[in-house]
Design an enzyme around this catalytic site. Structure first.
Site, mmCIF file in Angstrom:
data_model
loop_
_atom_site.group_PDB
_atom_site.id
_atom_site.type_symbol
_atom_site.label_atom_id
_atom_site.label_comp_id
_atom_site.label_asym_id
_atom_site.label_seq_id
_atom_site.Cartn_x
_atom_site.Cartn_y
_atom_site.Cartn_z
ATOM 1 N N SER A 136 5.933 3.358 3.721
ATOM 2 C CA SER A 136 5.870 2.593 2.470
ATOM 3 C C SER A 136 4.810 3.219 1.583
ATOM 4 O O SER A 136 3.847 3.825 2.074
ATOM 5 C CB SER A 136 5.502 1.125 2.747
ATOM 6 N N TYR B 237 -0.010 -5.028 6.548
ATOM 7 C CA TYR B 237 1.110 -4.175 6.150
ATOM 8 C C TYR B 237 0.633 -2.774 5.768
ATOM 9 O O TYR B 237 1.182 -1.770 6.232
ATOM 10 C CB TYR B 237 1.861 -4.812 4.986
#
Length: 262
Positions: A143, A156
């Protein structure tokens, strides 16, 4: 391609979002599918609605956060469909955390169990067999959140930074083996994972558009790519910002929702 048959792709997190979009793109490109998720019924419903040929896909129930579960799914794939040409470790979770909250330590642990340990466990059944064959693609979905840590996104961001570093390490280990390690870093993709975000998402991209670009990068054996490219530019700028400047930029930014938060 194994034994002259159509190529095979193994995809985790295939019940929705990016995983489902990747399944559609690879199917349309002529691949057979090995689709993995906890919610197998949702995959079957999607496959039926899309009228996938039954001889071109199989569904495996597994939880990537449970090592034995995902390893068993990988072994079952090899036994039933053969050794894949492409393995995509896509399954992941994204949830906000607050270090001052005791329960969020457990959220952090679950995030790493899924996004990091689960990624390695996804690759495990295939890596040595691919090396013996001398070909294959192992794809880790990272990501742009891996580039810099953002307030409230600690679990995350840290887990996706770990995905990038792990895949980089594995790429070095497999250099000259014929097995390519591909790291893809999506920006903001319109999926159930992002639809609850309460902050702006620049360059928001449809999942099917991401999947089309991802397919091309994977087949080319690209080592690292941010999709869409505009987010790659943003990520590079963020990486170069001095800490003091970045801290000012992100002040007041809405945080990702914590587990159970409406």
């Amino acid at each position: 391609m194994a034994n002259g048959s159509s190529p095979l792709v193994f995809i985790t997190g295939a019940s929705s979002g990016i995983g489902q979009a990747l399944a559609a793109s690879f199917y349309d490109a002529g691949y057979r599918l090995a689709l993995v998720a906890r919610r197998t019924g949702e995959i079957e419903s999607w496959a039926s609605a899309r009228r996938l040929s039954p001889d071109r896909y199989r569904v495996y129930g597994a939880d990537v956060a449970q090592t034995d579960s995902i390893v068993a799914a990988g072994n079952a794939c090899i036994e039933q469909q053969g050794l894949p040409d492409v393995v995509i470790a896509n399954a992941g979770i994204s949830v906000g955390i607050d270090t001052g909250e005791r329960e969020d330590i457990d959220v952090m642990a679950r995030t790493f169990a899924t996004n990091n340990v689960g990624l390695m466990a996804t690759f495990h059944p295939f890596v040595r067999a691919m090396v013996r064959r001398g070909s294959g693609r192992l794809v880790g979905i990272g990501s742009v959140a891996s580039i810099r840590g953002l307030p409230g996104h600690g679990a995350y961001c840290a887990s996706k930074a770990g995905v990038v570093a792990y895949c980089e390490s594995l790429r070095g280990e497999l250099h000259k083996s014929g097995v390519k390690v591909v790291t893809l870093c999506p920006g903001y993709i319109d999926t159930p994972l992002t639809q609850g975000n309460r902050y702006g998402m620049p360059f928001l991209m449809k999942a099917e558009d991401f999947a089309a670009q991802a397919l091309r990068a994977i087949e080319a054996g690209t080592s690292y790519r941010v999709i869409p490219w505009q987010m790659g530019v943003v990520a590079k700028i963020m990486r170069m910002l001095p800490n003091a400047v970045l801290d000012r930029v992100v002040q007041g930014r809405e945080r990702k929702k914590r587990s159970g938060e409406a």
